[in-house]
Motif scaffolding. Structure first.
Motif, short mmCIF file in Angstrom:
data_model
loop_
_atom_site.label_atom_id
_atom_site.label_comp_id
_atom_site.label_asym_id
_atom_site.label_seq_id
_atom_site.Cartn_x
_atom_site.Cartn_y
_atom_site.Cartn_z
N ALA A 191 3.26 -2.48 7.13
CA ALA A 191 1.81 -2.25 7.21
C ALA A 191 1.23 -1.57 5.97
CB ALA A 191 1.49 -1.45 8.46
N ALA A 192 2.00 -0.68 5.34
CA ALA A 192 1.46 0.04 4.17
C ALA A 192 1.21 -0.92 3.01
CB ALA A 192 2.41 1.15 3.73
N ILE A 193 1.85 -2.09 3.05
CA ILE A 193 1.57 -3.10 2.01
C ILE A 193 0.60 -4.16 2.56
CG2 ILE A 193 2.53 -4.97 0.61
CD1 ILE A 193 5.04 -3.26 0.18
N TYR A 194 0.98 -4.80 3.69
CA TYR A 194 0.12 -5.93 4.12
C TYR A 194 -1.22 -5.47 4.66
CZ TYR A 194 2.04 -5.34 8.94
OH TYR A 194 2.43 -4.85 10.16
N GLY A 195 -1.32 -4.20 5.06
CA GLY A 195 -2.59 -3.68 5.57
C GLY A 195 -3.46 -3.04 4.50
N ALA A 196 -2.96 -3.02 3.26
CA ALA A 196 -3.72 -2.38 2.17
C ALA A 196 -4.80 -3.34 1.66
CB ALA A 196 -2.77 -2.01 1.04
N PRO A 197 -5.89 -2.78 1.07
CA PRO A 197 -6.92 -3.66 0.52
C PRO A 197 -6.35 -4.61 -0.53
CG PRO A 197 -7.63 -1.35 0.50
CD PRO A 197 -6.20 -1.36 0.96
N SER A 198 -5.39 -4.12 -1.34
CA SER A 198 -4.69 -5.00 -2.27
C SER A 198 -3.18 -4.84 -2.02
CB SER A 198 -4.99 -4.62 -3.72
OG SER A 198 -4.03 -5.25 -4.57
N PRO A 199 -2.58 -5.79 -1.31
CA PRO A 199 -1.14 -5.69 -1.05
C PRO A 199 -0.32 -5.61 -2.35
CG PRO A 199 -2.11 -7.30 0.42
CD PRO A 199 -3.20 -6.91 -0.55
N ALA A 200 -0.74 -6.34 -3.37
CA ALA A 200 0.02 -6.31 -4.63
C ALA A 200 -0.02 -4.91 -5.24
CB ALA A 200 -0.54 -7.34 -5.61
N GLU A 201 -1.19 -4.28 -5.20
CA GLU A 201 -1.33 -2.94 -5.76
C GLU A 201 -0.50 -1.93 -4.95
OE1 GLU A 201 -2.40 -1.89 -8.45
OE2 GLU A 201 -2.53 0.26 -8.08
N ALA A 202 -0.53 -2.07 -3.64
CA ALA A 202 0.27 -1.17 -2.80
C ALA A 202 1.76 -1.35 -3.07
CB ALA A 202 -0.04 -1.43 -1.32
N ALA A 203 2.19 -2.60 -3.22
CA ALA A 203 3.61 -2.86 -3.50
C ALA A 203 4.00 -2.30 -4.87
CB ALA A 203 3.89 -4.37 -3.45
N ARG A 204 3.10 -2.42 -5.84
CA ARG A 204 3.37 -1.88 -7.17
C ARG A 204 3.53 -0.35 -7.11
NH1 ARG A 204 1.12 0.52 -11.08
NH2 ARG A 204 -0.91 0.61 -10.08
N GLU A 205 2.64 0.30 -6.34
CA GLU A 205 2.74 1.77 -6.20
C GLU A 205 4.08 2.17 -5.57
OE1 GLU A 205 -2.00 2.48 -5.26
OE2 GLU A 205 -0.53 2.98 -3.72
N ILE A 206 4.46 1.44 -4.51
CA ILE A 206 5.73 1.75 -3.83
C ILE A 206 6.89 1.58 -4.82
CG2 ILE A 206 7.31 1.02 -1.96
CD1 ILE A 206 4.93 1.84 -0.44
N ARG A 207 6.85 0.49 -5.59
CA ARG A 207 7.92 0.24 -6.58
C ARG A 207 8.02 1.42 -7.57
NH1 ARG A 207 11.90 -3.17 -6.47
NH2 ARG A 207 12.95 -1.21 -6.67
N GLU A 208 6.87 1.86 -8.07
CA GLU A 208 6.88 2.95 -9.05
C GLU A 208 7.42 4.23 -8.42
OE1 GLU A 208 3.21 1.49 -11.89
OE2 GLU A 208 3.03 3.45 -10.89
N LEU A 209 7.01 4.51 -7.20
CA LEU A 209 7.46 5.74 -6.53
C LEU A 209 8.96 5.69 -6.27
CD1 LEU A 209 4.45 6.09 -4.08
CD2 LEU A 209 5.14 7.81 -5.76
N VAL A 210 9.46 4.54 -5.82
CA VAL A 210 10.89 4.41 -5.55
C VAL A 210 11.67 4.57 -6.85
CG1 VAL A 210 12.70 2.76 -4.87
CG2 VAL A 210 10.67 3.03 -3.44
N ASP A 211 11.24 3.89 -7.89
CA ASP A 211 11.98 3.96 -9.16
C ASP A 211 11.96 5.37 -9.75
OD1 ASP A 211 12.57 1.33 -8.80
OD2 ASP A 211 11.21 0.56 -10.33
N ALA A 212 10.85 6.07 -9.53
CA ALA A 212 10.75 7.44 -10.06
C ALA A 212 11.60 8.42 -9.26
CB ALA A 212 9.29 7.89 -10.04
N ALA A 213 11.96 8.04 -8.04
CA ALA A 213 12.72 8.95 -7.17
C ALA A 213 14.22 8.92 -7.45
CB ALA A 213 12.47 8.59 -5.71
N VAL A 214 14.64 7.93 -8.24
CA VAL A 214 16.10 7.76 -8.44
C VAL A 214 16.60 8.66 -9.57
CG1 VAL A 214 17.92 6.10 -9.00
CG2 VAL A 214 15.95 5.39 -7.66
#
Ligand code: 5RP
Length: 214
Positions: A191-214
């Motif tokens: 839901a945090a991606i498909y329910g977002a106004p821009s799913p692509a933007e939400a997915a990009r944010e998640i990718r950045e956060l995950v990569d920064a957490a490693v």
């Protein structure tokens, strides 16, 4: 730490919407999950379509199998699934059947611990049987009742099993780094991606956060 994988849960019933969403978020995710309502509605044709369009992505079919493990899962592996899910509550015979089907196709199995009472026991036995992934999962109905997957994730990660751990259940931008730190190696986001106004933007944010957490 290996780079955690991001799995988008494609939970729409609509075939074309599902393919369209996959297309939008493809640059940011590693695994396309065909969600349970979606696979029940669309069947193996959607597996074939996504595999053909996105040969470089892993494809997880969220069958949540409860019985007839080898028979049910076999058709989806044959259609192109890389990973199929089986319910931990189904029992070891059914889990073993899905693992047998996966081996025939050189594919993998995720045991979903949703609603399992003794999650540590089922996780350990699943690993012994040969499952590659255990899933910590607070389902949509349990989320609506206020539950989260965080405590269970910590408990299962603390076992130190030789298995990948997937986490699902309302994961969003504000919690994604916490679950990586707790030991999840596959982060499922719906839901945090498909329910977002821009799913692509939400997915990009998640990718950045995950990569920064490693
Ligand atoms: O498997 C599911 C429900 O059974 C969902 O696909 C999973 O919970 C991910 O979606 P969300 O991030 O919206 O919780």
């Amino acid at each position: 730490m290996a780079r955690p994988l991001i799995q988008i849960a494609l939970d729409s019933l609509d075939f074309n919407q599902t393919v369209g969403l996959a297309d939008q978020v493809a640059p940011y995710v590693d695994i396309f999950e065909i969600g349970t309502p979606c696979i029940k509605y669309n069947g193996v044709n959607l597996v074939k379509e996504l595999k053909q369009r996105f040969p470089d992505k892993l494809l997880l079919v969220d069958l949540k199998t409860m019985d007839a493990g080898e028979y049910e899962a076999g058709a989806f592996y044959a259609a192109g699934a890389d990973i199929v899910t089986v319910l931990g509550v189904s029992g070891l015979a059914t889990i073993g059947g899905v693992i047998k089907a996966a081996k025939k196709h050189g594919a993998e199995v995720q045991v979903d611990l949703i609603n399992v009472d003794d999650k540590a026991f089922v996780a350990k036995e699943s690993v012994k049987l040969g499952a590659q992934i255990v899933g910590i999962h607070t389902g949509l109905d349990a989320q609506a009742a206020g539950q989260t997957p965080f405590a269970d994730l910590q408990d299962i990660a603390a076992l130190g099993l030789n298995v990948r751990i997937s986490v699902a259940g309302g994961i969003k931008q504000s919690t994604v780094q916490q679950v990586v730190a707790s030991g999840a190696t596959i982060i499922v986001v719906g839901a945090a991606i498909y329910g977002a106004p821009s799913p692509a933007e939400a997915a990009r944010e998640i990718r950045e956060l995950v990569d920064a957490a490693v």
